[in-house]
Design a protein around this motif. Sequence first.
Motif, PDB file in Angstrom:
ATOM      1  N   UNK A  21      23.800 -28.651  13.834  1.00  0.00           N
ATOM      2  CA  UNK A  21      24.729 -29.720  13.441  1.00  0.00           C
ATOM      3  C   UNK A  21      25.880 -29.842  14.441  1.00  0.00           C
ATOM      4  N   UNK A  22      26.368 -28.712  14.933  1.00  0.00           N
ATOM      5  CA  UNK A  22      27.444 -28.731  15.924  1.00  0.00           C
ATOM      6  C   UNK A  22      26.965 -29.385  17.212  1.00  0.00           C
ATOM      7  N   UNK A  23      25.802 -28.975  17.688  1.00  0.00           N
ATOM      8  CA  UNK A  23      25.284 -29.514  18.958  1.00  0.00           C
ATOM      9  C   UNK A  23      25.037 -31.014  18.849  1.00  0.00           C
ATOM     10  N   UNK A  24      24.397 -31.453  17.775  1.00  0.00           N
ATOM     11  CA  UNK A  24      24.087 -32.877  17.643  1.00  0.00           C
ATOM     12  C   UNK A  24      25.355 -33.704  17.451  1.00  0.00           C
ATOM     13  N   UNK A  25      26.327 -33.150  16.746  1.00  0.00           N
ATOM     14  CA  UNK A  25      27.576 -33.880  16.500  1.00  0.00           C
ATOM     15  C   UNK A  25      28.482 -33.895  17.724  1.00  0.00           C
ATOM     16  N   UNK A  26      28.754 -32.720  18.279  1.00  0.00           N
ATOM     17  CA  UNK A  26      29.772 -32.597  19.326  1.00  0.00           C
ATOM     18  C   UNK A  26      29.241 -32.850  20.731  1.00  0.00           C
ATOM     19  N   UNK A  27      27.968 -32.602  20.941  1.00  0.00           N
ATOM     20  CA  UNK A  27      27.419 -32.787  22.296  1.00  0.00           C
ATOM     21  C   UNK A  27      26.677 -34.110  22.435  1.00  0.00           C
ATOM     22  N   UNK A  28      26.108 -34.597  21.321  1.00  0.00           N
ATOM     23  CA  UNK A  28      25.289 -35.805  21.401  1.00  0.00           C
ATOM     24  C   UNK A  28      25.786 -36.927  20.485  1.00  0.00           C
ATOM     25  N   UNK A  29      26.919 -36.716  19.819  1.00  0.00           N
ATOM     26  CA  UNK A  29      27.555 -37.739  18.961  1.00  0.00           C
ATOM     27  C   UNK A  29      26.612 -38.289  17.900  1.00  0.00           C
ATOM     28  N   UNK A  30      25.842 -37.388  17.279  1.00  0.00           N
ATOM     29  CA  UNK A  30      24.874 -37.782  16.254  1.00  0.00           C
ATOM     30  C   UNK A  30      25.224 -37.155  14.911  1.00  0.00           C
ATOM     31  N   UNK A  31      24.971 -37.900  13.847  1.00  0.00           N
ATOM     32  CA  UNK A  31      25.126 -37.376  12.488  1.00  0.00           C
ATOM     33  C   UNK A  31      23.889 -37.767  11.679  1.00  0.00           C
ATOM     34  N   UNK A  32      22.760 -37.113  11.950  1.00  0.00           N
ATOM     35  CA  UNK A  32      21.518 -37.456  11.243  1.00  0.00           C
ATOM     36  C   UNK A  32      21.511 -36.909   9.818  1.00  0.00           C
ATOM     37  N   UNK A  33      20.478 -37.296   9.077  1.00  0.00           N
ATOM     38  CA  UNK A  33      20.217 -36.691   7.769  1.00  0.00           C
ATOM     39  C   UNK A  33      19.526 -35.351   8.001  1.00  0.00           C
ATOM     40  N   UNK A  34      19.913 -34.341   7.235  1.00  0.00           N
ATOM     41  CA  UNK A  34      19.301 -33.019   7.361  1.00  0.00           C
ATOM     42  C   UNK A  34      18.478 -32.701   6.124  1.00  0.00           C
ATOM     43  N   UNK A  35      17.243 -32.259   6.349  1.00  0.00           N
ATOM     44  CA  UNK A  35      16.359 -31.831   5.272  1.00  0.00           C
ATOM     45  C   UNK A  35      15.852 -30.429   5.608  1.00  0.00           C
ATOM     46  N   UNK A  36      15.114 -29.813   4.698  1.00  0.00           N
ATOM     47  CA  UNK A  36      14.639 -28.441   4.909  1.00  0.00           C
ATOM     48  C   UNK A  36      13.192 -28.438   5.391  1.00  0.00           C
ATOM     49  N   UNK A  37      12.940 -27.635   6.411  1.00  0.00           N
ATOM     50  CA  UNK A  37      11.583 -27.416   6.905  1.00  0.00           C
ATOM     51  C   UNK A  37      11.019 -26.179   6.219  1.00  0.00           C
TER      52      UNK A  37
END
Length: 264
Positions: free
Chosen positions: A109-125
Amino acid sequence: MAKLKIGVVPYMNAKPFIYGFQEKADKIDIVYGVPSALPQMLENDELDIILMPSIGYFRGAGYKIIPGSSIASNGLVESVKLFIKAPSINKIRTVALDKDSLTSCVLTKIILSKRHSLKPEYITLYDKRKIYNEYADAFLVIGDDAMKVREEGFTILDLGQEWYELVGLPFVYAVWVTKSESQLQGISELLIDAKKYGLKFVNEIADTEAERLKMGKNRCLWYLKESIKYNLGEQEIRGLKSFYDYALEIGEVREGVEIEFYNE
């Protein structure tokens, strides 16, 4: 005298920590558990010490870090990867997070938010075999499984490398932790000596792991000697503090948590 109960992850990266304990079976019980399971086992007093996921330490209360050792990386880690099915990173809308993971879920979540400016939906694998299906745009896989995924058809983000490029510090995935009130005389020395012993026999460990995982020995040896770092020094502690700050910023931990070390 009761045996010391030590909880560790079942992955290759933890084997140097416990290699020497096989000769101390009369004094030490090794219990294996995935990162998402170990904190509750410590909380329930089923274990005396665990290899605690970093985020588990920051979310818990009444724990102290046993100094001197960690599972960390300083760049590529190889065993914490985001496998991306979307045509490009900026097209990621849904991310499936490995059910076995705690720390790497937050790192994702940190990498996608802070490095790639993304806030996707998160589900469980829940079933890693399903990453070859397209029910999510990206899949977080950790541990030995991450090193065995067929990479064709995916764009790969190695989250150890992503963290290093974001922060310029090591990333600490796990630390030795016990309860604050524990009375474990000599535990720091025991764990540091065990680590030193295991790292002396890293070739033998690589042989065993290569056979267990059906992987090349050289790849296992490189991973154990180059990708994974086992110390908890000044730089690692700075990286751990930085992880807490980012986790706090995105709402994954509470305010006011300090890094506290166990003193015997």
